[in-house]
Design a protein around this motif. Structure first.
Motif, PDB file in Angstrom:
ATOM      1  N   VAL A  19       0.857  -1.252   0.101  1.00 11.75           N
ATOM      2  CA  VAL A  19      -0.022   0.094  -0.060  1.00 11.75           C
ATOM      3  C   VAL A  19       0.857   1.170  -0.103  1.00 11.75           C
ATOM      4  O   VAL A  19       0.527   2.216  -0.560  1.00 11.75           O
ATOM      5  N   SER A  20       1.966   1.339   0.931  1.00  8.70           N
ATOM      6  CA  SER A  20       2.784   2.223   0.521  1.00  8.70           C
ATOM      7  C   SER A  20       3.528   2.649  -0.520  1.00  8.70           C
ATOM      8  O   SER A  20       3.382   4.048  -0.934  1.00  8.70           O
ATOM      9  N   ALA A  21       3.787   1.653  -1.194  1.00  8.11           N
ATOM     10  CA  ALA A  21       4.145   1.816  -2.657  1.00  8.11           C
ATOM     11  C   ALA A  21       3.291   2.575  -3.602  1.00  8.11           C
ATOM     12  O   ALA A  21       3.411   3.225  -4.454  1.00  8.11           O
ATOM     13  N   GLU A 215       0.080   7.188   4.634  1.00 10.16           N
ATOM     14  CA  GLU A 215      -0.044   6.127   3.819  1.00 10.16           C
ATOM     15  C   GLU A 215       1.321   5.799   2.820  1.00 10.16           C
ATOM     16  O   GLU A 215       1.827   4.828   2.843  1.00 10.16           O
ATOM     17  N   ALA A 216       2.063   6.950   2.623  1.00  9.36           N
ATOM     18  CA  ALA A 216       3.322   7.056   2.082  1.00  9.36           C
ATOM     19  C   ALA A 216       4.281   6.319   3.169  1.00  9.36           C
ATOM     20  O   ALA A 216       5.137   5.558   2.609  1.00  9.36           O
ATOM     21  N   VAL A 217       4.210   6.824   4.156  1.00  2.00           N
ATOM     22  CA  VAL A 217       5.143   6.024   5.397  1.00  2.00           C
ATOM     23  C   VAL A 217       4.745   4.641   5.970  1.00  2.00           C
ATOM     24  O   VAL A 217       5.824   3.971   6.134  1.00  2.00           O
ATOM     25  N   GLY A 218       3.517   4.496   5.859  1.00  2.00           N
ATOM     26  CA  GLY A 218       3.185   3.262   6.315  1.00  2.00           C
ATOM     27  C   GLY A 218       2.804   3.263   7.873  1.00  2.00           C
ATOM     28  O   GLY A 218       2.973   2.263   8.434  1.00  2.00           O
ATOM     29  N   LEU A 229       7.352  16.669   6.891  1.00  2.00           N
ATOM     30  CA  LEU A 229       7.286  16.064   5.667  1.00  2.00           C
ATOM     31  C   LEU A 229       6.849  17.238   4.547  1.00  2.00           C
ATOM     32  O   LEU A 229       7.443  17.280   3.390  1.00  2.00           O
ATOM     33  N   LYS A 230       5.996  17.884   5.067  1.00  2.00           N
ATOM     34  CA  LYS A 230       5.361  19.081   4.425  1.00  2.00           C
ATOM     35  C   LYS A 230       6.522  20.087   4.019  1.00  2.00           C
ATOM     36  O   LYS A 230       6.684  20.434   2.745  1.00  2.00           O
ATOM     37  N   LYS A 241      13.513  12.473   3.680  1.00  2.00           N
ATOM     38  CA  LYS A 241      12.772  12.400   5.059  1.00  2.00           C
ATOM     39  C   LYS A 241      11.815  11.201   5.134  1.00  2.00           C
ATOM     40  O   LYS A 241      11.656  10.632   6.361  1.00  2.00           O
ATOM     41  N   LEU A 242      11.243  10.867   3.853  1.00  2.00           N
ATOM     42  CA  LEU A 242      10.274   9.644   3.825  1.00  2.00           C
ATOM     43  C   LEU A 242      10.999   8.346   4.238  1.00  2.00           C
ATOM     44  O   LEU A 242      10.400   7.616   5.156  1.00  2.00           O
ATOM     45  N   LEU A 243      12.219   8.164   3.782  1.00  2.00           N
ATOM     46  CA  LEU A 243      13.016   6.997   4.091  1.00  2.00           C
ATOM     47  C   LEU A 243      13.339   7.076   5.581  1.00  2.00           C
ATOM     48  O   LEU A 243      13.429   5.938   6.112  1.00  2.00           O
TER      49      LEU A 243
END
Length: 255
Positions: A19-21, A215-218, A229-230, A241-243
């Motif tokens: 879902v994150s992907a 959802e992107a981070v999980g 993140l913004k 930052k997401l990683l």
């Protein structure tokens, strides 16, 4: 468009990764759509500085009722009344000129709707009948001195100025000095104005909600992580930052 995968249980790690992907793709798509909105912004706004002037423009004359420089299919240049006096935008393609920058100079050429350039001959007569630019088809756009931003004077290569005649019915290109009658405003499409374009692109980058970020981070994010993140989307280090947050989430899980 591929629909987001419906989760049966939040504890299934492999499905959460899938879902994150997928949500990453959704975030990227929304960003592209926001950028497309910027590119399609066809509102007419006022040029504030010489560097703003590009793309399709309307040259608004200093007449009592709003009017502009226009030309017909035969190349005759004339004063044309603007019907939309509130937005001050064109209602006829004859009122629109396309700006061409002259390489190696600060001068511009003005191409009419029929593909020919505005010209000023040695007697001050304006026309639009030539298919290519020569010195007579190039103009210097000079900001009006000692006035607020947003008014300009168009100077010919003979160092004379385009001017509205005193009766307000004609325009010529042989005024010897800057005056009220030589002062014009430039209306242009918002998507070509550098500052507006930059501001809209920045807002487009900021335009993402907590849900999409989570959802992107999980995982669930706190307020500080959302702000981080913004801010990263604006500054250009969003994926890094997401990683980091994803990695932190894995360490927290197995701690």
């Amino acid at each position: 468009m591929v629909k987001p995968l419906v989760l049966k249980g939040e504890k299934i790690t492999k499905k959460r990764k899938a879902v994150s992907a997928e949500d990453n793709l959704q975030v990227q798509k929304k960003t592209r759509e926001s950028r497309a909105d910027v590119q399609e912004d066809d509102r007419w706004v006022t040029a504030d500085a010489v560097d703003d002037i590009r793309g399709p423009i309307v040259i608004v004359l200093p007449s009592t009722l709003p009017s502009c420089i226009a030309c017909d299919a035969g190349g005759k240049v004339f004063v044309s009344k603007l019907e939309n006096v509130v937005e001050v935008e064109p209602h006829n393609i004859r009122q629109v000129w396309i700006v061409s920058k002259v390489a190696g100079t600060d001068n511009i050429g003005l191409k009419g709707h029929h593909g020919r350039y505005l010209n000023c001959d040695k007697t001050g007569i304006l026309s639009a009948q030539t298919e290519a630019m020569s010195p007579e088809e190039t103009f210097a756009c000079i900001a009006t001195p000692d006035t607020p931003p947003g008014t300009f004077n168009l100077q010919t290569q003979r160092e004379e100025f385009i001017s509205l005649t005193d009766d307000g019915n004609n325009i010529r290109g042989d005024a010897k000095s800057v005056s009220f009658n030589t002062t014009v405003r430039i209306r242009m499409q918002a998507r070509f104005k550098p500052q507006l374009k930059a501001n809209k692109e920045m807002k487009a980058k900021e335009k993402i909600g907590r849900k999409e970020l989570e959802e992107a981070v999980g995982k669930k994010l706190d307020d500080n992580e959302v702000r981080t993140l913004k801010r990263a989307r604006v500054q250009g280090d969003y994926h890094e930052k997401l990683l980091l947050l994803r990695s932190k989430g894995k360490h927290d899980k197995y701690a």
